[in-house]
Design a protein around this motif. Structure first.
Motif, PDB file in Angstrom:
ATOM      1  N   VAL A   1      25.234  30.136  75.043  1.00 23.05           N
ATOM      2  CA  VAL A   1      26.109  29.008  75.349  1.00 23.05           C
ATOM      3  C   VAL A   1      25.341  27.854  75.991  1.00 23.05           C
ATOM      4  CG1 VAL A   1      28.135  28.257  76.666  1.00 23.05           C
ATOM      5  CG2 VAL A   1      28.153  30.471  75.495  1.00 23.05           C
ATOM      6  N   ALA A   2      24.439  28.160  76.905  1.00 24.76           N
ATOM      7  CA  ALA A   2      23.677  27.090  77.567  1.00 24.76           C
ATOM      8  C   ALA A   2      22.841  26.320  76.547  1.00 24.76           C
ATOM      9  CB  ALA A   2      22.789  27.673  78.664  1.00 24.76           C
ATOM     10  N   ARG A   3      22.202  27.037  75.634  1.00 23.18           N
ATOM     11  CA  ARG A   3      21.401  26.381  74.585  1.00 23.18           C
ATOM     12  C   ARG A   3      22.297  25.522  73.692  1.00 23.18           C
ATOM     13  NH1 ARG A   3      16.997  24.363  71.768  1.00 23.18           N
ATOM     14  NH2 ARG A   3      17.200  24.876  69.591  1.00 23.18           N
ATOM     15  N   GLU A   4      23.441  26.061  73.293  1.00 24.60           N
ATOM     16  CA  GLU A   4      24.351  25.299  72.434  1.00 24.60           C
ATOM     17  C   GLU A   4      24.798  24.009  73.102  1.00 24.60           C
ATOM     18  OE1 GLU A   4      27.656  27.484  70.910  1.00 24.60           O
ATOM     19  OE2 GLU A   4      26.386  28.821  69.722  1.00 24.60           O
ATOM     20  N   GLU A   5      25.195  24.095  74.355  1.00 25.47           N
ATOM     21  CA  GLU A   5      25.680  22.900  75.054  1.00 25.47           C
ATOM     22  C   GLU A   5      24.574  21.876  75.236  1.00 25.47           C
ATOM     23  OE1 GLU A   5      28.879  22.202  75.357  1.00 25.47           O
ATOM     24  OE2 GLU A   5      29.108  24.121  74.337  1.00 25.47           O
ATOM     25  N   ALA A   6      23.356  22.334  75.511  1.00 23.41           N
ATOM     26  CA  ALA A   6      22.225  21.415  75.626  1.00 23.41           C
ATOM     27  C   ALA A   6      21.961  20.728  74.291  1.00 23.41           C
ATOM     28  CB  ALA A   6      20.978  22.165  76.105  1.00 23.41           C
ATOM     29  N   GLN A   7      22.057  21.491  73.201  1.00 24.81           N
ATOM     30  CA  GLN A   7      21.848  20.916  71.870  1.00 24.81           C
ATOM     31  C   GLN A   7      22.931  19.879  71.547  1.00 24.81           C
ATOM     32  OE1 GLN A   7      18.717  21.275  70.998  1.00 24.81           O
ATOM     33  NE2 GLN A   7      19.275  21.735  68.907  1.00 24.81           N
ATOM     34  N   VAL A   8      24.166  20.196  71.861  1.00 25.45           N
ATOM     35  CA  VAL A   8      25.261  19.258  71.597  1.00 25.45           C
ATOM     36  C   VAL A   8      25.024  17.966  72.366  1.00 25.45           C
ATOM     37  CG1 VAL A   8      27.731  18.818  71.966  1.00 25.45           C
ATOM     38  CG2 VAL A   8      26.973  20.989  70.947  1.00 25.45           C
ATOM     39  N   ALA A   9      24.676  18.077  73.629  1.00 27.42           N
ATOM     40  CA  ALA A   9      24.426  16.876  74.446  1.00 27.42           C
ATOM     41  C   ALA A   9      23.268  16.068  73.865  1.00 27.42           C
ATOM     42  CB  ALA A   9      24.139  17.276  75.887  1.00 27.42           C
ATOM     43  N   ARG A  10      22.187  16.755  73.486  1.00 29.62           N
ATOM     44  CA  ARG A  10      21.021  16.075  72.921  1.00 29.62           C
ATOM     45  C   ARG A  10      21.376  15.368  71.613  1.00 29.62           C
ATOM     46  NH1 ARG A  10      16.586  16.920  69.510  1.00 29.62           N
ATOM     47  NH2 ARG A  10      17.435  18.834  68.661  1.00 29.62           N
ATOM     48  N   LEU A  11      22.136  16.045  70.756  1.00 31.22           N
ATOM     49  CA  LEU A  11      22.477  15.452  69.467  1.00 31.22           C
ATOM     50  C   LEU A  11      23.498  14.324  69.609  1.00 31.22           C
ATOM     51  CD1 LEU A  11      22.411  18.651  67.274  1.00 31.22           C
ATOM     52  CD2 LEU A  11      20.769  16.775  67.298  1.00 31.22           C
ATOM     53  N   ARG A  12      24.399  14.432  70.573  1.00 32.01           N
ATOM     54  CA  ARG A  12      25.325  13.320  70.835  1.00 32.01           C
ATOM     55  C   ARG A  12      24.548  12.075  71.261  1.00 32.01           C
ATOM     56  NH1 ARG A  12      30.900  13.913  71.340  1.00 32.01           N
ATOM     57  NH2 ARG A  12      30.911  12.047  72.620  1.00 32.01           N
ATOM     58  N   GLU A  13      23.561  12.284  72.129  1.00 30.41           N
ATOM     59  CA  GLU A  13      22.745  11.160  72.591  1.00 30.41           C
ATOM     60  C   GLU A  13      21.971  10.543  71.427  1.00 30.41           C
ATOM     61  OE1 GLU A  13      18.868  10.500  75.382  1.00 30.41           O
ATOM     62  OE2 GLU A  13      20.377  11.915  76.105  1.00 30.41           O
ATOM     63  N   MET A  14      21.367  11.383  70.609  1.00 33.69           N
ATOM     64  CA  MET A  14      20.622  10.886  69.441  1.00 33.69           C
ATOM     65  C   MET A  14      21.549  10.132  68.495  1.00 33.69           C
ATOM     66  SD  MET A  14      18.000  14.085  68.608  1.00 33.69           S
ATOM     67  CE  MET A  14      18.579  14.108  66.960  1.00 33.69           C
ATOM     68  N   ALA A  15      22.747  10.675  68.280  1.00 33.22           N
ATOM     69  CA  ALA A  15      23.707  10.026  67.388  1.00 33.22           C
ATOM     70  C   ALA A  15      24.073   8.644  67.922  1.00 33.22           C
ATOM     71  CB  ALA A  15      24.960  10.889  67.235  1.00 33.22           C
TER      72      ALA A  15
END
Length: 102
Positions: free
Chosen positions: A57-71
């Motif tokens: 879950v921690a990895r998933e949430e970090a990825q979501v945050a990173r990809l939202r920022e990139m988007a």
């Protein structure tokens, strides 16, 4: 809906050129997704061998945050990007559970 056949021939050519670009991009997207899933299946086998949980879950949430920022930086809708990556992640978890169960 049928195409307007009275359109300017230059506009029609531009439309087909752009559509060919879209087709090429769609092909690249499918290839990238296939490669991503190939790698995540390797992760699933590694997790199964070491009895690690299929979800991080921690990895998933970090990825979501990173990809939202990139988007956002790329001018893409962040909610759409999140919805897309969460769907991809859900498929990864489904595959990891199948791997762990086999």
């Amino acid at each position: 809906m049928p195409e307007d056949t009275t359109a300017d021939p230059a506009a029609t050519e531009d439309l087909w050129r752009l559509r060919r670009s879209i087709d090429n991009l769609d092909t690249a997207l499918v290839a990238l997704l296939a490669e991503r899933f190939r790698v995540t299946r390797e992760v699933g086998h590694l997790k199964a061998r070491h009895r690690l949980p299929p979800v991080d879950v921690a990895r998933e949430e970090a990825q979501v945050a990173r990809l939202r920022e990139m988007a956002g930086r790329a001018g893409l809708d962040e909610d759409f990007a999140e919805e897309f990556i969460r769907r991809v992640m859900a498929e990864v978890v489904r595959q990891h559970r199948l791997i762990a169960g086999s």
